[in-house]
Scaffold this motif. Structure first.
Motif, PDB file in Angstrom:
ATOM      1  N   TRP A 215       0.933  -1.134  -0.002  1.00 26.34           N
ATOM      2  CA  TRP A 215       0.025   0.027   0.146  1.00 26.34           C
ATOM      3  C   TRP A 215       0.836   1.147   0.237  1.00 26.34           C
ATOM      4  CZ3 TRP A 215      -3.678  -2.605  -1.305  1.00 26.34           C
ATOM      5  CH2 TRP A 215      -4.415  -3.596  -0.748  1.00 26.34           C
ATOM      6  N   ARG A 216       0.622   1.995  -0.983  1.00 29.10           N
ATOM      7  CA  ARG A 216       1.509   3.396  -0.937  1.00 29.10           C
ATOM      8  C   ARG A 216       1.071   4.228   0.432  1.00 29.10           C
ATOM      9  NH1 ARG A 216       0.598   2.347  -6.644  1.00 29.10           N
ATOM     10  NH2 ARG A 216       2.291   2.683  -7.929  1.00 29.10           N
ATOM     11  N   LEU A 217       1.692   4.741   0.930  1.00 27.31           N
ATOM     12  CA  LEU A 217       1.402   5.706   2.069  1.00 27.31           C
ATOM     13  C   LEU A 217       1.347   7.130   1.648  1.00 27.31           C
ATOM     14  CD1 LEU A 217       3.760   4.565   4.849  1.00 27.31           C
ATOM     15  CD2 LEU A 217       1.612   3.470   4.097  1.00 27.31           C
ATOM     16  N   PRO A 218       0.087   7.896   2.238  1.00 22.72           N
ATOM     17  CA  PRO A 218      -0.130   9.284   1.821  1.00 22.72           C
ATOM     18  C   PRO A 218       0.754  10.273   2.372  1.00 22.72           C
ATOM     19  CG  PRO A 218      -1.723   8.633   3.289  1.00 22.72           C
ATOM     20  CD  PRO A 218      -0.714   7.402   3.013  1.00 22.72           C
ATOM     21  N   ILE A 219       2.003  10.408   1.870  1.00 19.21           N
ATOM     22  CA  ILE A 219       3.042  11.151   2.434  1.00 19.21           C
ATOM     23  C   ILE A 219       3.024  12.383   1.354  1.00 19.21           C
ATOM     24  CG2 ILE A 219       5.421  11.729   2.933  1.00 19.21           C
ATOM     25  CD1 ILE A 219       5.470   8.445   3.689  1.00 19.21           C
ATOM     26  N   ALA A 220       2.621  13.608   1.997  1.00 19.44           N
ATOM     27  CA  ALA A 220       2.545  14.775   1.134  1.00 19.44           C
ATOM     28  C   ALA A 220       3.578  15.633   1.382  1.00 19.44           C
ATOM     29  CB  ALA A 220       1.323  15.417   1.498  1.00 19.44           C
ATOM     30  N   GLU A 221       3.829  16.494   0.441  1.00 22.70           N
ATOM     31  CA  GLU A 221       4.966  17.650   0.440  1.00 22.70           C
ATOM     32  C   GLU A 221       4.806  18.356   1.762  1.00 22.70           C
ATOM     33  OE1 GLU A 221       7.674  20.436  -2.372  1.00 22.70           O
ATOM     34  OE2 GLU A 221       5.830  19.406  -2.961  1.00 22.70           O
ATOM     35  N   ALA A 222       3.633  18.622   1.999  1.00 24.30           N
ATOM     36  CA  ALA A 222       3.378  19.622   3.111  1.00 24.30           C
ATOM     37  C   ALA A 222       2.041  19.191   3.876  1.00 24.30           C
ATOM     38  CB  ALA A 222       2.978  21.048   2.620  1.00 24.30           C
ATOM     39  N   GLU A 223       1.776  19.498   4.974  1.00 23.14           N
ATOM     40  CA  GLU A 223       0.556  19.149   5.633  1.00 23.14           C
ATOM     41  C   GLU A 223      -0.679  19.705   5.066  1.00 23.14           C
ATOM     42  OE1 GLU A 223       1.600  20.334   9.629  1.00 23.14           O
ATOM     43  OE2 GLU A 223       2.778  18.593  10.002  1.00 23.14           O
ATOM     44  N   PHE A 224      -1.824  18.977   4.932  1.00 23.41           N
ATOM     45  CA  PHE A 224      -3.066  19.522   4.317  1.00 23.41           C
ATOM     46  C   PHE A 224      -4.272  19.156   5.449  1.00 23.41           C
ATOM     47  CE2 PHE A 224      -2.156  15.585   2.639  1.00 23.41           C
ATOM     48  CZ  PHE A 224      -3.661  14.807   2.664  1.00 23.41           C
ATOM     49  N   ASN A 225      -5.328  19.993   5.234  1.00 25.71           N
ATOM     50  CA  ASN A 225      -6.492  19.469   5.979  1.00 25.71           C
ATOM     51  C   ASN A 225      -7.687  19.009   5.474  1.00 25.71           C
ATOM     52  OD1 ASN A 225      -5.581  20.742   8.375  1.00 25.71           O
ATOM     53  ND2 ASN A 225      -5.993  22.677   7.661  1.00 25.71           N
ATOM     54  N   SER A 226      -7.624  18.804   4.025  1.00 26.54           N
ATOM     55  CA  SER A 226      -8.830  18.344   3.249  1.00 26.54           C
ATOM     56  C   SER A 226      -8.233  17.688   1.833  1.00 26.54           C
ATOM     57  CB  SER A 226      -9.496  19.537   2.976  1.00 26.54           C
ATOM     58  OG  SER A 226      -9.381  20.311   1.767  1.00 26.54           O
ATOM     59  N   LEU A 227      -9.180  17.018   1.535  1.00 28.88           N
ATOM     60  CA  LEU A 227      -9.098  16.522  -0.011  1.00 28.88           C
ATOM     61  C   LEU A 227      -8.883  17.594  -1.131  1.00 28.88           C
ATOM     62  CD1 LEU A 227     -11.122  13.745  -1.542  1.00 28.88           C
ATOM     63  CD2 LEU A 227     -11.254  15.890  -2.590  1.00 28.88           C
ATOM     64  N   TYR A 228      -9.790  18.458  -0.819  1.00 31.93           N
ATOM     65  CA  TYR A 228      -9.784  19.632  -1.786  1.00 31.93           C
ATOM     66  C   TYR A 228      -8.625  20.306  -1.899  1.00 31.93           C
ATOM     67  CZ  TYR A 228     -15.062  19.213  -1.656  1.00 31.93           C
ATOM     68  OH  TYR A 228     -16.328  18.747  -1.581  1.00 31.93           O
ATOM     69  N   GLU A 229      -7.949  20.549  -0.499  1.00 31.71           N
ATOM     70  CA  GLU A 229      -6.544  21.320  -0.433  1.00 31.71           C
ATOM     71  C   GLU A 229      -5.840  20.647  -1.038  1.00 31.71           C
ATOM     72  OE1 GLU A 229      -4.595  22.047   3.262  1.00 31.71           O
ATOM     73  OE2 GLU A 229      -5.837  24.043   3.334  1.00 31.71           O
ATOM     74  N   VAL A 230      -5.320  19.366  -0.882  1.00 31.82           N
ATOM     75  CA  VAL A 230      -4.294  18.640  -1.394  1.00 31.82           C
ATOM     76  C   VAL A 230      -4.477  18.379  -2.980  1.00 31.82           C
ATOM     77  CG1 VAL A 230      -5.053  16.388  -1.022  1.00 31.82           C
ATOM     78  CG2 VAL A 230      -2.663  16.746  -1.158  1.00 31.82           C
ATOM     79  N   GLN A 231      -5.526  18.224  -3.407  1.00 32.26           N
ATOM     80  CA  GLN A 231      -5.727  18.303  -4.767  1.00 32.26           C
ATOM     81  C   GLN A 231      -5.633  19.462  -5.760  1.00 32.26           C
ATOM     82  OE1 GLN A 231      -9.690  16.324  -5.566  1.00 32.26           O
ATOM     83  NE2 GLN A 231      -8.994  14.254  -5.336  1.00 32.26           N
ATOM     84  N   GLU A 232      -6.034  20.598  -4.953  1.00 33.82           N
ATOM     85  CA  GLU A 232      -5.620  21.723  -5.711  1.00 33.82           C
ATOM     86  C   GLU A 232      -4.253  22.208  -5.392  1.00 33.82           C
ATOM     87  OE1 GLU A 232     -10.349  23.132  -4.847  1.00 33.82           O
ATOM     88  OE2 GLU A 232      -8.751  23.948  -3.627  1.00 33.82           O
ATOM     89  N   GLY A 233      -3.588  21.784  -4.596  1.00 30.93           N
ATOM     90  CA  GLY A 233      -2.248  22.179  -4.402  1.00 30.93           C
ATOM     91  C   GLY A 233      -2.198  23.205  -3.220  1.00 30.93           C
ATOM     92  N   ALA A 234      -3.374  23.546  -2.832  1.00 28.24           N
ATOM     93  CA  ALA A 234      -3.361  24.854  -1.934  1.00 28.24           C
ATOM     94  C   ALA A 234      -2.668  24.552  -0.776  1.00 28.24           C
ATOM     95  CB  ALA A 234      -4.963  25.217  -1.479  1.00 28.24           C
ATOM     96  N   HIS A 235      -2.351  23.544  -0.319  1.00 24.78           N
ATOM     97  CA  HIS A 235      -1.402  23.178   0.916  1.00 24.78           C
ATOM     98  C   HIS A 235       0.105  23.884   0.723  1.00 24.78           C
ATOM     99  CE1 HIS A 235      -0.525  20.150  -1.838  1.00 24.78           C
ATOM    100  NE2 HIS A 235       0.278  19.157  -0.789  1.00 24.78           N
ATOM    101  N   LEU A 236       0.225  23.753  -0.609  1.00 21.16           N
ATOM    102  CA  LEU A 236       1.746  24.323  -0.954  1.00 21.16           C
ATOM    103  C   LEU A 236       1.696  25.937  -1.327  1.00 21.16           C
ATOM    104  CD1 LEU A 236       2.439  21.538  -3.678  1.00 21.16           C
ATOM    105  CD2 LEU A 236       3.447  21.594  -1.411  1.00 21.16           C
ATOM    106  N   ARG A 237       0.612  26.436  -1.729  1.00 19.67           N
ATOM    107  CA  ARG A 237       0.588  27.692  -2.047  1.00 19.67           C
ATOM    108  C   ARG A 237       0.285  28.521  -0.914  1.00 19.67           C
ATOM    109  NH1 ARG A 237      -2.839  25.603  -6.134  1.00 19.67           N
ATOM    110  NH2 ARG A 237      -4.638  26.508  -5.105  1.00 19.67           N
TER     111      ARG A 237
END
Length: 300
Positions: free
Chosen positions: A258-280
């Protein structure tokens, strides 16, 4: 347990990864749930309750932890016909995992990119099921759920962009999903759509003048345990509870990776991570985990 689903229904779910059951949730429960949302949207007290809609910050696109907001949502979670159907899909020992309330506002409802729920919360096995319950009549115009029938048989697909978890499948064609398999789940309010955790699904922008609201409780077999606890990933667990049967004494494990959901930056929602708003937004960089997409942020 009453067998709500027919043998054909169960086979359809196993074969296609989803099942649409109209009229499963009673009108009285749907009306009360819709009434809660109506009152919430009409009030000015939405801070901390949900996530604002970027195109119209006065609107919210997700209500955090609806079961903690109004008793009707717990009543739906524990609604006997719904639990009977869930038991037929994941087994007699059923745990409630989490819930969310998605709101597609008229003309602005945010897009949800293609994804598999299991990518966000891998478990020891895949006997989990999310149930999307329409609170409004849903059509293509007001952004009904879209599913890629049979995609659950492809296993867990990559949800990464440039080596980091971004919560979305880049393109269906790129991972071998036939575009002809895509189904628009148009159905009336009160319909329950059962979703396998590996099913690819999405929804478009709401181009109509009507809301499309959906309450989504998620369940799992009692012997399915989370395999990853990054930052905030464990915050669903305090609210998880056994609804039927017995607690598990062992974890049942399926073989695989199982791939682990390790993101480049922390995020609070599906929308935020899909949109890349957690990076911006200058989110806190993280190489070890992610923020759960199903629970409210902890107040400062």
């Amino acid at each position: 347990m009453t067998e709500i689903l027919t043998g054909h229904d169960v086979k359809t779910y196993r074969d296609n990864g989803f099942l649409v059951v109209e009229g499963l949730v009673g009108d009285e429960l749907v009306d009360r749930a819709r009434g809660f949302v109506d009152a919430l949207l009409a009030s000015d007290a939405t801070d901390g309750v949900g996530e604002p809609e970027p195109e119209d910050p006065a609107m919210i696109r997700r209500v955090w932890a609806p079961t903690s907001r109004d008793p009707v949502f717990n009543e739906i979670v524990e609604y006997p016909p719904l639990l009977d159907a869930v038991s037929q899909l994941v087994g007699d020992d059923v745990e409630f995992q989490y819930s969310k309330l998605n709101i597609k506002a008229p003309r602005v409802g945010s897009v949800v990119e293609w994804h598999q729920d299991f990518a966000y919360y891998p478990h020891t096995n895949t006997d989990l099921v999310a149930v999307l319950i329409y609170l409004d009549d849903a059509t293509r115009e007001n952004a009904c759920l879209k599913v890629a029938a049979g995609s659950h048989r492809l296993g867990l697909l990559s949800h990464e962009v440039d080596g980091h978890f971004r919560g979305k499948i880049a393109t269906l064609a790129g991972v071998g999903v036939d575009e002809s398999s895509v189904v628009d789940c148009e159905a009336p309010a009160g319909t329950a759509i059962f979703l396998h955790p590996l099913l690819a699904h999405a929804s478009e922008k709401n181009i109509s003048d009507r809301y499309r609201r959906a309450f989504i409780p998620s369940y799992r077999s009692a012997d399915a345990f989370p395999v990853y606890y990054g930052p905030r990933a464990a915050h669903n667990e305090p609210n998880a509870r056994l609804l039927r049967g017995r607690p598990a004494k062992v974890a049942r494990c399926e073989s695989g990776h199982w791939r682990l959901p390790i993101a480049e930056a922390e995020f609070n929602s599906l929308y935020e991570v899909q949109e890349g708003a957690h990076l911006r937004s200058g989110g806190h960089k993280s190489s070890t985990g992610y923020f759960s997409h199903e629970v409210a942020p902890t107040p400062a």
